[in-house]
Design an enzyme around this catalytic site. Sequence first.
Site, PDB file in Angstrom:
ATOM      1  N   LYS A 244       0.868  -1.179   0.000  1.00 57.76           N
ATOM      2  CA  LYS A 244       0.000   0.000   0.000  1.00 57.76           C
ATOM      3  C   LYS A 244       0.898   1.220   0.000  1.00 57.76           C
ATOM      4  O   LYS A 244       1.830   1.316   0.803  1.00 57.76           O
ATOM      5  CB  LYS A 244      -0.868  -0.016   1.281  1.00 57.76           C
ATOM      6  CG  LYS A 244      -1.829   1.135   1.373  1.00 57.76           C
ATOM      7  CD  LYS A 244      -3.182   0.760   0.776  1.00 57.76           C
ATOM      8  CE  LYS A 244      -4.031   1.976   0.449  1.00 57.76           C
ATOM      9  NZ  LYS A 244      -3.729   2.616  -0.851  1.00 57.76           N
TER      10      LYS A 244
ATOM     11  N   GLN B  47       7.352   3.860   3.803  1.00 57.03           N
ATOM     12  CA  GLN B  47       5.945   3.433   3.862  1.00 57.03           C
ATOM     13  C   GLN B  47       5.775   2.149   4.685  1.00 57.03           C
ATOM     14  O   GLN B  47       4.746   1.965   5.335  1.00 57.03           O
ATOM     15  CB  GLN B  47       5.454   3.217   2.420  1.00 57.03           C
ATOM     16  CG  GLN B  47       3.960   3.170   2.269  1.00 57.03           C
ATOM     17  CD  GLN B  47       3.318   4.556   2.183  1.00 57.03           C
ATOM     18  OE1 GLN B  47       3.825   5.419   1.491  1.00 57.03           O
ATOM     19  NE2 GLN B  47       2.229   4.758   2.896  1.00 57.03           N
TER      20      GLN B  47
ATOM     21  N   LYS C  92       5.605   3.341   8.316  1.00 59.06           N
ATOM     22  CA  LYS C  92       4.413   4.183   8.497  1.00 59.06           C
ATOM     23  C   LYS C  92       3.160   3.314   8.557  1.00 59.06           C
ATOM     24  O   LYS C  92       2.319   3.455   9.445  1.00 59.06           O
ATOM     25  CB  LYS C  92       4.317   5.162   7.317  1.00 59.06           C
ATOM     26  CG  LYS C  92       3.109   6.066   7.395  1.00 59.06           C
ATOM     27  CD  LYS C  92       2.888   6.829   6.100  1.00 59.06           C
ATOM     28  CE  LYS C  92       4.125   7.557   5.641  1.00 59.06           C
ATOM     29  NZ  LYS C  92       3.837   8.542   4.587  1.00 59.06           N
TER      30      LYS C  92
ATOM     31  N   LYS D  32       5.308   1.768  -3.160  1.00 57.66           N
ATOM     32  CA  LYS D  32       5.200   3.132  -3.706  1.00 57.66           C
ATOM     33  C   LYS D  32       5.431   3.049  -5.199  1.00 57.66           C
ATOM     34  O   LYS D  32       6.101   2.127  -5.682  1.00 57.66           O
ATOM     35  CB  LYS D  32       6.272   4.025  -3.065  1.00 57.66           C
ATOM     36  CG  LYS D  32       6.007   5.511  -3.230  1.00 57.66           C
ATOM     37  CD  LYS D  32       5.041   6.043  -2.193  1.00 57.66           C
ATOM     38  CE  LYS D  32       4.656   7.479  -2.487  1.00 57.66           C
ATOM     39  NZ  LYS D  32       3.860   8.075  -1.400  1.00 57.66           N
TER      40      LYS D  32
ATOM     41  N   GLY E  73      -3.036   8.160  -4.173  1.00 56.93           N
ATOM     42  CA  GLY E  73      -2.481   9.404  -4.685  1.00 56.93           C
ATOM     43  C   GLY E  73      -1.188   9.786  -3.985  1.00 56.93           C
ATOM     44  O   GLY E  73      -0.786   9.177  -3.006  1.00 56.93           O
ATOM     45  N   ASP E  74      -0.526  10.786  -4.517  1.00 56.93           N
ATOM     46  CA  ASP E  74       0.657  11.411  -3.902  1.00 56.93           C
ATOM     47  C   ASP E  74       0.864  12.702  -4.697  1.00 56.93           C
ATOM     48  O   ASP E  74      -0.064  13.150  -5.389  1.00 56.93           O
ATOM     49  CB  ASP E  74       1.884  10.486  -3.986  1.00 56.93           C
ATOM     50  CG  ASP E  74       3.053  10.982  -3.123  1.00 56.93           C
ATOM     51  OD1 ASP E  74       2.971  10.874  -1.894  1.00 56.93           O
ATOM     52  OD2 ASP E  74       4.033  11.530  -3.675  1.00 56.93           O
TER      53      ASP E  74
ATOM     54  N   THR F 131      -4.809  13.289   5.469  1.00 51.06           N
ATOM     55  CA  THR F 131      -3.398  13.468   5.831  1.00 51.06           C
ATOM     56  C   THR F 131      -3.206  14.766   6.607  1.00 51.06           C
ATOM     57  O   THR F 131      -2.567  14.796   7.666  1.00 51.06           O
ATOM     58  CB  THR F 131      -2.502  13.435   4.577  1.00 51.06           C
ATOM     59  OG1 THR F 131      -2.826  12.267   3.822  1.00 51.06           O
ATOM     60  CG2 THR F 131      -1.037  13.410   4.947  1.00 51.06           C
TER      61      THR F 131
ATOM     62  N   SER G 221      -6.898   5.487   3.854  1.00 51.56           N
ATOM     63  CA  SER G 221      -6.940   4.645   2.654  1.00 51.56           C
ATOM     64  C   SER G 221      -7.270   3.208   3.044  1.00 51.56           C
ATOM     65  O   SER G 221      -8.031   2.519   2.352  1.00 51.56           O
ATOM     66  CB  SER G 221      -5.585   4.664   1.937  1.00 51.56           C
ATOM     67  OG  SER G 221      -5.497   5.766   1.067  1.00 51.56           O
TER      68      SER G 221
HETATM   69  P1  NDP Z   1       0.276  17.772  -3.981  1.00 50.69           P
HETATM   70  O1  NDP Z   1       0.755  17.469  -5.346  1.00 50.69           O
HETATM   71  O2  NDP Z   1      -1.184  17.913  -3.737  1.00 50.69           O
HETATM   72  O3  NDP Z   1       0.985  19.093  -3.423  1.00 50.69           O
HETATM   73  C1  NDP Z   1       2.365  19.185  -3.321  1.00 50.69           C
HETATM   74  C2  NDP Z   1       2.712  20.608  -2.943  1.00 50.69           C
HETATM   75  O4  NDP Z   1       4.118  20.698  -2.720  1.00 50.69           O
HETATM   76  C3  NDP Z   1       2.391  21.602  -4.055  1.00 50.69           C
HETATM   77  O5  NDP Z   1       2.087  22.844  -3.474  1.00 50.69           O
HETATM   78  C4  NDP Z   1       3.711  21.647  -4.834  1.00 50.69           C
HETATM   79  O6  NDP Z   1       3.878  22.865  -5.546  1.00 50.69           O
HETATM   80  C5  NDP Z   1       4.716  21.536  -3.726  1.00 50.69           C
HETATM   81  N1  NDP Z   1       5.929  20.880  -4.252  1.00 50.69           N
HETATM   82  C6  NDP Z   1       6.025  19.654  -4.808  1.00 50.69           C
HETATM   83  N2  NDP Z   1       7.276  19.401  -5.206  1.00 50.69           N
HETATM   84  C7  NDP Z   1       7.980  20.494  -4.887  1.00 50.69           C
HETATM   85  C8  NDP Z   1       9.331  20.849  -5.022  1.00 50.69           C
HETATM   86  N3  NDP Z   1      10.216  19.998  -5.601  1.00 50.69           N
HETATM   87  N4  NDP Z   1       9.727  22.053  -4.550  1.00 50.69           N
HETATM   88  C9  NDP Z   1       8.833  22.892  -3.964  1.00 50.69           C
HETATM   89  N5  NDP Z   1       7.530  22.619  -3.813  1.00 50.69           N
HETATM   90  C10 NDP Z   1       7.109  21.441  -4.262  1.00 50.69           C
HETATM   91  O7  NDP Z   1       0.897  16.611  -3.037  1.00 50.69           O
HETATM   92  P2  NDP Z   1       0.454  16.176  -1.596  1.00 50.69           P
HETATM   93  O8  NDP Z   1      -0.027  17.348  -0.821  1.00 50.69           O
HETATM   94  O9  NDP Z   1      -0.408  14.988  -1.729  1.00 50.69           O
HETATM   95  O10 NDP Z   1       1.840  15.658  -0.996  1.00 50.69           O
HETATM   96  C11 NDP Z   1       2.744  16.508  -0.300  1.00 50.69           C
HETATM   97  C12 NDP Z   1       3.718  15.662   0.507  1.00 50.69           C
HETATM   98  O11 NDP Z   1       2.994  14.872   1.446  1.00 50.69           O
HETATM   99  C13 NDP Z   1       4.565  14.661  -0.295  1.00 50.69           C
HETATM  100  O12 NDP Z   1       5.816  14.508   0.346  1.00 50.69           O
HETATM  101  C14 NDP Z   1       3.777  13.372  -0.157  1.00 50.69           C
HETATM  102  O13 NDP Z   1       4.578  12.234  -0.351  1.00 50.69           O
HETATM  103  C15 NDP Z   1       3.309  13.497   1.285  1.00 50.69           C
HETATM  104  N6  NDP Z   1       2.160  12.681   1.654  1.00 50.69           N
HETATM  105  C16 NDP Z   1       0.967  12.798   0.982  1.00 50.69           C
HETATM  106  C17 NDP Z   1      -0.120  12.044   1.381  1.00 50.69           C
HETATM  107  C18 NDP Z   1      -1.455  12.203   0.755  1.00 50.69           C
HETATM  108  O14 NDP Z   1      -2.421  11.606   1.272  1.00 50.69           O
HETATM  109  N7  NDP Z   1      -1.611  13.005  -0.293  1.00 50.69           N
HETATM  110  C19 NDP Z   1       0.008  11.050   2.465  1.00 50.69           C
HETATM  111  C20 NDP Z   1       1.263  11.089   3.169  1.00 50.69           C
HETATM  112  C21 NDP Z   1       2.298  11.861   2.735  1.00 50.69           C
HETATM  113  P3  NDP Z   1       3.635  22.858  -7.141  1.00 50.69           P
HETATM  114  O15 NDP Z   1       2.177  22.600  -7.320  1.00 50.69           O
HETATM  115  O16 NDP Z   1       4.075  24.205  -7.577  1.00 50.69           O
HETATM  116  O17 NDP Z   1       4.509  21.755  -7.677  1.00 50.69           O
END
Ligand code: NDP
Length: 444
Positions: A90, A111, A114, A126, A165-166, A209, A376
């Site tokens: 997962k 993961q 976690k 992943k 998603g991610d 999250t 999830s």
């Molecule tokens: P999203 O794609 O919804 O949002 C990511 C955010 O981070 C955007 O604002 C993006 O900006 C910014 N970002 C991404 N890459 C970069 C970078 N290289 N430099 C600067 N800003 C960056 O993703 P999530 O919110 O889902 O995920 C965010 C984090 O949380 C990740 O590390 C993910 O692995 C983790 N996570 C997510 C979960 C989930 O349920 N979604 C669960 C657990 C962990 P821009 O749009 O400009 O790229």
Amino acid sequence: MSYVDEVIARVVKENPNEPEFHQAVKEVLNSLRPVVDANEEKFRRDAVLERIVNPERQLKFRVSWVDDNGQVQVNTGYRVQFNSAIGPYKGGLRLHPSVNLGIIKFLGFEQIFKNSLTGLPIGGGKGGSDFDPKGKSDREVMAFCQSFMTELCKYIGADTDVPAGDIGTGAREIGYMFGQYKRIRGLYEGVLTGKGLSYGGSLARKEATGYGLLYIVQEMLKCHNDTLEGKTVIVSGAGNVATYAIEKAYQLGGKPVTCSDSTGWVYDPDGIDLAALKEIKEVKRARLTEYRNYRPNAEYHEGRGVWSVKADIALPCATQNELNLDDAKTLVANGCKVVAEGANMPTTQEATDYLQENGIIFLPGKAANAGGVATSALEMSQNSERLSWSFDEVDKKLQGIMANIYHNIDNAAKKYGFEGNYVVGANIAGFEKVVDAMQAQGIV
Ligand code: NDP
């Protein structure tokens, strides 16, 4: 050389050019020393560490699709099925140009622990691709997702591997992938989570999250006789995790004043306008430069800088290694008390060490952002019993899971003499359950 050091050296040698994977392995194995040292002979004989750092299976495949100009594009797809000792693999699918095998391996490795911490029966995996959904038309995103799933569908299933998603993979992408899976496999099953509510998604998954992050902070503060009431909160990111962390921070009495994306960041001293943020990011899929059209008094800056704002609590919610040693020094100098990771490994090792050495309460991502994968798993349960639970029911379960995670990591840290060190606590608590299951299942 100790067993831990031997395995770290081997991982670095055998997985060249994968610095993020090395970083994650070093962090986990270094903090497992008390457990490994106490069981060294047995763990060595059973090669427990060698097995846990080696994915059970890693898939890499070509993803060809046609863009709106009729040009064929080729991306690379990945799925790393890391460890299935405690349940089906997962973990999410990341769509971002920075994706490579090392990034997916670091995320898959994290993961495992976690998922174990959630207390639910899910193994670690992943996946993703170097495809960038930004700036693509809906049709191009669909073409990519269909091609990606045409290959991936051979290796996943509701009882074998359940992606989610991610970064870059939201409701739209999950919808296209689910449609293609169903079309090819002929199965209407819970093979993906984060689905839309009309076709098997769970209420509160979208929020989980970010909400979970605030629930664990709340529980930790409660145990320190404190609350979120009146606390200034700085948040990075403006995606799924950041948005719902901001929403819940408000609901619990805090004041979130920043957010960011990959081009710039916003400081709104009156508190982030959540409705504006959602409209810019969820509806328009636009840049944060637009924020000042809604709030002329807010500041917008190009580049990075969220961590320079004075606050009580810092929540990195964007991406890996976004909070470095200089940022950590600034946070400490500004009197920040808590750092809780919404993203995966957003804090560099040097920054983590500095924060912990300077009395900051640090909640690592594998505990603090586990609310997403936990919910999830609740979506998988609902799909299996063909029922949908209410928002409140899911949200209450999420609160209970996050409080439990906090107490588990706190207790594990205390048990091994590292009271207050939640990195050690999270790694040990997550590891113990997985190793117990691996040993019970023999040498596989
Ligand atoms: P999203 O794609 O919804 O949002 C990511 C955010 O981070 C955007 O604002 C993006 O900006 C910014 N970002 C991404 N890459 C970069 C970078 N290289 N430099 C600067 N800003 C960056 O993703 P999530 O919110 O889902 O995920 C965010 C984090 O949380 C990740 O590390 C993910 O692995 C983790 N996570 C997510 C979960 C989930 O349920 N979604 C669960 C657990 C962990 P821009 O749009 O400009 O790229």
